[in-house]
Write a protein that holds these residues in place. Structure first.
Motif, PDB file in Angstrom:
ATOM      1  N   PHE A 250      47.580 -43.909 -14.015  1.00 28.46           N
ATOM      2  CA  PHE A 250      46.165 -43.544 -13.942  1.00 28.46           C
ATOM      3  C   PHE A 250      45.286 -44.745 -13.605  1.00 28.46           C
ATOM      4  N   GLU A 251      45.615 -45.905 -14.162  1.00 25.97           N
ATOM      5  CA  GLU A 251      44.794 -47.091 -13.931  1.00 25.97           C
ATOM      6  C   GLU A 251      45.035 -47.698 -12.545  1.00 25.97           C
ATOM      7  N   LYS A 252      46.299 -47.775 -12.111  1.00 22.80           N
ATOM      8  CA  LYS A 252      46.607 -48.452 -10.848  1.00 22.80           C
ATOM      9  C   LYS A 252      46.437 -47.542  -9.635  1.00 22.80           C
ATOM     10  N   VAL A 253      46.848 -46.282  -9.756  1.00 21.59           N
ATOM     11  CA  VAL A 253      46.825 -45.367  -8.603  1.00 21.59           C
ATOM     12  C   VAL A 253      45.498 -44.633  -8.490  1.00 21.59           C
ATOM     13  N   PHE A 254      44.997 -44.107  -9.611  1.00 18.52           N
ATOM     14  CA  PHE A 254      43.800 -43.269  -9.576  1.00 18.52           C
ATOM     15  C   PHE A 254      42.530 -44.014  -9.991  1.00 18.52           C
ATOM     16  N   GLY A 255      42.651 -45.250 -10.430  1.00 21.64           N
ATOM     17  CA  GLY A 255      41.474 -46.050 -10.751  1.00 21.64           C
ATOM     18  C   GLY A 255      40.746 -45.637 -12.013  1.00 21.64           C
ATOM     19  N   LEU A 256      41.438 -45.044 -12.984  1.00 21.48           N
ATOM     20  CA  LEU A 256      40.822 -44.662 -14.259  1.00 21.48           C
ATOM     21  C   LEU A 256      40.965 -45.826 -15.239  1.00 21.48           C
ATOM     22  N   GLU A 257      39.882 -46.548 -15.474  1.00 21.93           N
ATOM     23  CA  GLU A 257      39.925 -47.740 -16.317  1.00 21.93           C
ATOM     24  C   GLU A 257      39.990 -47.353 -17.792  1.00 21.93           C
ATOM     25  N   GLY A 258      40.860 -48.058 -18.526  1.00 14.38           N
ATOM     26  CA  GLY A 258      40.980 -47.824 -19.967  1.00 14.38           C
ATOM     27  C   GLY A 258      41.359 -46.401 -20.306  1.00 14.38           C
ATOM     28  N   ALA A 259      42.335 -45.850 -19.609  1.00 16.47           N
ATOM     29  CA  ALA A 259      42.720 -44.450 -19.822  1.00 16.47           C
ATOM     30  C   ALA A 259      43.325 -44.245 -21.206  1.00 16.47           C
ATOM     31  N   GLN A 260      42.756 -43.317 -21.949  1.00 15.27           N
ATOM     32  CA  GLN A 260      43.269 -42.922 -23.264  1.00 15.27           C
ATOM     33  C   GLN A 260      43.734 -41.472 -23.158  1.00 15.27           C
ATOM     34  N   ILE A 261      45.032 -41.255 -23.335  1.00 18.71           N
ATOM     35  CA  ILE A 261      45.624 -39.948 -23.063  1.00 18.71           C
ATOM     36  C   ILE A 261      45.924 -39.213 -24.361  1.00 18.71           C
ATOM     37  N   THR A 262      45.530 -37.963 -24.422  1.00 18.77           N
ATOM     38  CA  THR A 262      45.902 -37.073 -25.524  1.00 18.77           C
ATOM     39  C   THR A 262      46.527 -35.815 -24.917  1.00 18.77           C
ATOM     40  N   VAL A 263      47.493 -35.245 -25.636  1.00 19.31           N
ATOM     41  CA  VAL A 263      48.222 -34.078 -25.147  1.00 19.31           C
ATOM     42  C   VAL A 263      48.211 -33.003 -26.225  1.00 19.31           C
ATOM     43  N   SER A 264      47.939 -31.770 -25.827  1.00 15.42           N
ATOM     44  CA  SER A 264      47.948 -30.652 -26.772  1.00 15.42           C
ATOM     45  C   SER A 264      48.224 -29.364 -26.025  1.00 15.42           C
ATOM     46  N   GLN A 265      48.467 -28.297 -26.780  1.00 19.48           N
ATOM     47  CA  GLN A 265      48.677 -26.981 -26.192  1.00 19.48           C
ATOM     48  C   GLN A 265      47.336 -26.311 -25.905  1.00 19.48           C
ATOM     49  N   PRO A 266      47.242 -25.470 -24.875  1.00 23.14           N
ATOM     50  CA  PRO A 266      46.005 -24.700 -24.653  1.00 23.14           C
ATOM     51  C   PRO A 266      45.784 -23.701 -25.767  1.00 23.14           C
ATOM     52  N   ASP A 267      44.563 -23.190 -25.864  1.00 21.32           N
ATOM     53  CA  ASP A 267      44.204 -22.300 -26.970  1.00 21.32           C
ATOM     54  C   ASP A 267      45.055 -21.037 -26.994  1.00 21.32           C
ATOM     55  N   ASN A 268      45.192 -20.368 -25.865  1.00 23.66           N
ATOM     56  CA  ASN A 268      45.971 -19.134 -25.797  1.00 23.66           C
ATOM     57  C   ASN A 268      46.938 -19.240 -24.625  1.00 23.66           C
ATOM     58  N   ILE A 269      48.181 -19.563 -24.934  1.00 24.12           N
ATOM     59  CA  ILE A 269      49.174 -19.800 -23.888  1.00 24.12           C
ATOM     60  C   ILE A 269      49.442 -18.539 -23.078  1.00 24.12           C
ATOM     61  N   GLU A 270      49.457 -17.389 -23.743  1.00 21.05           N
ATOM     62  CA  GLU A 270      49.799 -16.147 -23.053  1.00 21.05           C
ATOM     63  C   GLU A 270      48.754 -15.740 -22.029  1.00 21.05           C
ATOM     64  N   LEU A 271      47.526 -16.231 -22.158  1.00 21.81           N
ATOM     65  CA  LEU A 271      46.470 -15.895 -21.212  1.00 21.81           C
ATOM     66  C   LEU A 271      46.171 -17.035 -20.248  1.00 21.81           C
ATOM     67  N   ASN A 272      47.069 -18.014 -20.170  1.00 24.32           N
ATOM     68  CA  ASN A 272      46.912 -19.122 -19.237  1.00 24.32           C
ATOM     69  C   ASN A 272      47.782 -18.861 -18.019  1.00 24.32           C
ATOM     70  N   ALA A 273      47.160 -18.647 -16.870  1.00 21.84           N
ATOM     71  CA  ALA A 273      47.900 -18.259 -15.663  1.00 21.84           C
ATOM     72  C   ALA A 273      48.866 -19.350 -15.218  1.00 21.84           C
ATOM     73  N   ARG A 274      48.489 -20.601 -15.383  1.00 24.41           N
ATOM     74  CA  ARG A 274      49.348 -21.689 -14.927  1.00 24.41           C
ATOM     75  C   ARG A 274      50.632 -21.753 -15.753  1.00 24.41           C
ATOM     76  N   VAL A 275      50.492 -21.603 -17.057  1.00 27.67           N
ATOM     77  CA  VAL A 275      51.671 -21.622 -17.927  1.00 27.67           C
ATOM     78  C   VAL A 275      52.600 -20.469 -17.584  1.00 27.67           C
ATOM     79  N   GLN A 276      52.045 -19.290 -17.370  1.00 32.41           N
ATOM     80  CA  GLN A 276      52.869 -18.129 -17.071  1.00 32.41           C
ATOM     81  C   GLN A 276      53.544 -18.259 -15.703  1.00 32.41           C
ATOM     82  N   ALA A 277      52.832 -18.822 -14.720  1.00 32.21           N
ATOM     83  CA  ALA A 277      53.438 -19.006 -13.395  1.00 32.21           C
ATOM     84  C   ALA A 277      54.607 -19.982 -13.462  1.00 32.21           C
ATOM     85  N   PHE A 278      54.437 -21.082 -14.194  1.00 31.09           N
ATOM     86  CA  PHE A 278      55.531 -22.043 -14.332  1.00 31.09           C
ATOM     87  C   PHE A 278      56.695 -21.451 -15.126  1.00 31.09           C
ATOM     88  N   ARG A 279      56.401 -20.581 -16.090  1.00 32.99           N
ATOM     89  CA  ARG A 279      57.479 -19.913 -16.838  1.00 32.99           C
ATOM     90  C   ARG A 279      58.323 -19.058 -15.905  1.00 32.99           C
TER      91      ARG A 279
END
Length: 247
Positions: free
Chosen positions: A79-108
């Motif tokens: 993120f810092e070298k390629v996309f130029g995002l300085e001081g990137a702080q990353i957090t990861v979590s699940q979306p609120d409702n997985i069953e209603l997320n089109a991207r999750v269902q398409a990848f499934r």
């Protein structure tokens, strides 16, 4: 003179937001290509004086975090070298409702196809699961060389699928994924109509506005609609100040 001073400033502001939007799209595409097996669902980027906070949503956050955070540290460097995002702080979590997320269902669906499951069986199971989660409508399109050398597509629908109007922009979630099979690449498109689309609100703030609404409906030839609005107003009472109608 004032206009000449304002125009360069407006151009700089527009260019700034365009760069921010382009960076977000690039980061989103990078994460979708590299973490589709983790059920990548989206990213949110917020920049402040202290740095850049990148919040990644995924079905399986552990695959994005990596062993002892090794993948997160690699992402920070990218993120810092390629996309130029300085001081990137990353957090990861699940979306609120997985069953209603089109991207999750398409990848499934794409992962299931790569594992050898039959496309129609996977699509029907996904369709049923999404509708049980409360969706108004679902559409799944799988295209490619599904069962023979000649390419074709299979479309499955359930509920009410809306494709025009403001509801598409506000309450519709759409995503596309790809499955790599021996016969070729299979495309998967998932369109989910969120539960919020089933209950549109009509708010009438005063009696004068209510009369204007009835008059416009009558002029448009919507006789039943005008009668329905009159009934709602009479039930609310005169001078009630605010009347809400739900359909």
């Amino acid at each position: 003179m004032l206009r000449r001073e304002v125009e360069p400033e407006m151009s700089r502001i527009k260019a700034y937001f365009l760069r921010q939007g382009l960076t977000r799209v690039k980061v989103d595409e990078y994460l979708a290509q590299n973490f589709h097996t983790a059920g990548y669902a989206g990213v949110q980027i917020v920049q402040s004086g202290l740095g850049t906070r990148v919040h990644i949503y995924a079905e399986r956050p552990a695959l994005v975090i990596g062993r002892r955070g090794a993948t997160i540290r690699k992402l920070q460097a990218v993120f810092e070298k390629v996309f130029g995002l300085e001081g990137a702080q990353i957090t990861v979590s699940q979306p609120d409702n997985i069953e209603l997320n089109a991207r999750v269902q398409a990848f499934r669906i794409a992962r299931s196809l790569e594992m050898g499951y039959h496309f129609r069986r996977v699509a029907m199971a996904t369709l049923r699961r999404i509708m049980e989660a409360g969706a108004v409508g679902v559409e799944i399109i799988i295209s490619g060389k599904l069962s023979r050398e000649r390419a074709r597509f299979e479309k499955l629908q359930a509920g009410k699928v809306i494709k025009t109007g403001n509801v598409v922009d506000v309450h519709t979630d759409r995503a596309i994924a790809y499955a790599r099979l021996p016969l070729g690449i299979i495309g998967v498109e998932v369109r989910i109509i969120k539960p919020e689309a089933a209950q549109p609100n009509i708010t009438i703030k005063s009696d004068s506005e209510a009369a204007d609404v009835v008059r416009l409906l009558e002029e448009a030839g919507a006789g039943q609609g005008a009668e329905k609005v009159k009934e709602i107003i009479e039930e609310g009472g005169e001078g009630s100040g605010e009347v809400q109608a739900k359909s």
